[in-house]
Design a protein around this motif. Structure first.
Motif, short mmCIF file in Angstrom:
data_model
loop_
_atom_site.label_atom_id
_atom_site.label_comp_id
_atom_site.label_asym_id
_atom_site.label_seq_id
_atom_site.Cartn_x
_atom_site.Cartn_y
_atom_site.Cartn_z
N ARG A 7 -7.42 8.30 8.82
CA ARG A 7 -7.65 9.60 9.48
C ARG A 7 -7.70 10.71 8.45
O ARG A 7 -8.51 11.64 8.57
CB ARG A 7 -6.57 9.87 10.51
N ARG A 8 -6.86 10.64 7.43
CA ARG A 8 -6.90 11.65 6.37
C ARG A 8 -8.23 11.60 5.63
O ARG A 8 -8.81 12.65 5.31
CB ARG A 8 -5.74 11.40 5.38
N LYS A 68 7.15 17.37 8.66
CA LYS A 68 7.04 17.27 7.20
C LYS A 68 5.94 16.29 6.79
O LYS A 68 5.11 16.58 5.91
CB LYS A 68 8.38 16.82 6.61
N ASP A 69 5.94 15.12 7.43
CA ASP A 69 4.97 14.09 7.06
C ASP A 69 3.54 14.52 7.38
O ASP A 69 2.64 14.36 6.54
CB ASP A 69 5.29 12.78 7.79
N MET A 70 3.33 15.05 8.58
CA MET A 70 1.97 15.44 8.96
C MET A 70 1.45 16.58 8.09
O MET A 70 0.27 16.62 7.73
CB MET A 70 1.95 15.86 10.44
N THR A 71 2.34 17.50 7.74
CA THR A 71 1.94 18.61 6.88
C THR A 71 1.58 18.10 5.49
O THR A 71 0.62 18.56 4.86
CB THR A 71 3.06 19.66 6.80
N THR A 72 2.36 17.14 5.01
CA THR A 72 2.09 16.56 3.69
C THR A 72 0.77 15.79 3.69
O THR A 72 -0.03 15.89 2.74
CB THR A 72 3.23 15.61 3.26
N ILE A 73 0.53 15.02 4.75
CA ILE A 73 -0.65 14.16 4.81
C ILE A 73 -1.92 14.97 5.10
O ILE A 73 -2.95 14.79 4.43
CB ILE A 73 -0.49 13.08 5.89
N GLU A 85 0.86 -1.18 0.00
CA GLU A 85 0.00 0.00 0.00
C GLU A 85 0.90 1.24 0.00
O GLU A 85 2.04 1.17 0.45
CB GLU A 85 -0.92 -0.01 1.23
N PRO A 86 0.39 2.36 -0.50
CA PRO A 86 1.22 3.58 -0.55
C PRO A 86 1.73 3.97 0.83
O PRO A 86 0.99 3.97 1.82
CB PRO A 86 0.25 4.63 -1.10
N LEU A 87 3.01 4.29 0.90
CA LEU A 87 3.65 4.69 2.15
C LEU A 87 3.45 6.19 2.37
O LEU A 87 3.68 6.99 1.47
CB LEU A 87 5.15 4.36 2.08
N LEU A 88 3.02 6.57 3.58
CA LEU A 88 2.67 7.96 3.84
C LEU A 88 3.73 8.73 4.63
O LEU A 88 3.65 9.94 4.72
CB LEU A 88 1.33 8.04 4.58
N PHE A 89 4.68 8.06 5.24
CA PHE A 89 5.67 8.77 6.05
C PHE A 89 7.08 8.51 5.54
O PHE A 89 7.33 7.54 4.81
CB PHE A 89 5.55 8.39 7.53
N THR A 90 8.00 9.38 5.91
CA THR A 90 9.38 9.30 5.42
C THR A 90 10.38 9.00 6.53
O THR A 90 11.55 8.78 6.26
CB THR A 90 9.78 10.63 4.75
N GLY A 127 -2.00 18.57 5.80
CA GLY A 127 -1.98 20.00 5.51
C GLY A 127 -1.55 20.84 6.70
O GLY A 127 -1.32 22.04 6.57
N ALA A 128 -1.44 20.23 7.87
CA ALA A 128 -1.03 20.92 9.09
C ALA A 128 -0.79 19.89 10.17
O ALA A 128 -1.19 18.72 10.04
CB ALA A 128 -2.10 21.92 9.54
N LEU A 129 -0.12 20.30 11.24
CA LEU A 129 0.05 19.41 12.38
C LEU A 129 -1.28 19.22 13.09
O LEU A 129 -2.03 20.19 13.26
CB LEU A 129 1.08 19.98 13.36
N LEU A 130 -1.57 18.01 13.49
CA LEU A 130 -2.80 17.74 14.21
C LEU A 130 -2.50 17.60 15.70
O LEU A 130 -1.43 17.13 16.08
CB LEU A 130 -3.44 16.45 13.70
#
Length: 253
Positions: free
Chosen positions: A111-112, A142-147, A68-73, A149-152
């Motif tokens: 969650r997204r 970086k990851d949370m902003t990418t996923i 499945e697509p990986l969402l974090f780096t 749009g902002a830190l949750l």
């Protein structure tokens, strides 16, 4: 991603900088022979893989392989190897970090999908991976902003004195998870005594090691992995059946 706390065979730990300060490790393709391409896919058995390695490994028709697509780096598995006890979340030596990270990756995607409409909670294994992710702050931001749009805001299962809200949110998350993935939301191998942490079922009666080693070449990949898992032996870096056979036979040395 990893396997068990303190036992990541063949994996490199995060680099240290001047004065031994921690430097966040970048996530690399976990395939042994890969020239460190950036991974874009996640698998509960193989870990993080680049598309070329995923195509090679998953083209073998092995049923337990999923991508499945990986969402974090961030190399969360590397962090979890040594820092997992610091999260304060229940864990055991038998946990499978690859599987927990795969579930964390799925939780981020879910969650997204429901951002702004539903408040999702997490199981203990997913929360542990989230906290290890936060231990890589540059990657986490970086990851949370990418996923998203902002830190949750980090909400650890709501507050302990609001059990009713927690129960409702857990039931909702459980329903959405099972609708999306067709699998239970509860932690894998969770036993009846939650206070005991991540409890695995007691291993079935095992054959004599010498007997198993002798017939290992005739066993299926699933049987080999199950045998190693029952004995708490890491097999996440075994991408071919021959590697699994060698790992089983090494137990008799």
């Amino acid at each position: 991603f990893g396997s068990m706390p303190g036992k990541r065979s063949g994996a490199k730990r995060g680099a240290t900088g001047v004065g031994g300060l921690w430097q966040e490790p970048d996530l690399k393709c976990m395939a042994v022979r890969c020239p460190k391409r950036r991974p874009t896919l996640a698998c509960p058995s193989c870990g993080a893989l680049c598309e070329q390695c995923a195509k090679k490994h998953h083209g073998q028709g092995i049923k337990h392989h999923v991508t499945e697509p990986l969402l974090f780096t961030a190399d969360i598995g590397n962090v979890a190897d040594t820092q997992l006890p610091l999260t304060g979340v229940r864990y055991s030596e038998g946990m499978d970090i690859n599987e927990s990270l795969f579930r964390y990756n799925r939780w981020l995607a879910l969650r997204r999908q429901h951002l702004g409409t539903h408040e999702l909670v997490f199981t203990d294994d997913i929360e542990a991976m989230l906290q290890c992710h936060m231990m890589c702050p540059a990657h986490y931001v970086k990851d949370m902003t990418t996923i998203f749009g902002a830190l949750l805001p980090y909400n650890a299962h709501f507050s302990v004195d609001n059990e009713e809200a927690m129960a409702r949110a857990y039931q909702l998350t459980e329903r959405l998870w099972e609708e999306a993935y067709g699998e239970p939301f509860d932690m894998p191998d969770e036993g009846p005594d939650e206070a005991a942490g991540w409890v695995t079922d007691p291993p079935a009666q095992q054959e004599d090691l010498q007997t198993v080693a002798a017939r290992a070449p005739e066993m299926s990949v699933t049987e080999l992995k199950a045998f190693l898992k029952d004995r708490g032996v890491n097999s996440s870096d075994c991408f071919e059946k021959a590697d699994l056979v060698a790992r089983v036979q090494s137990l008799c040395v």
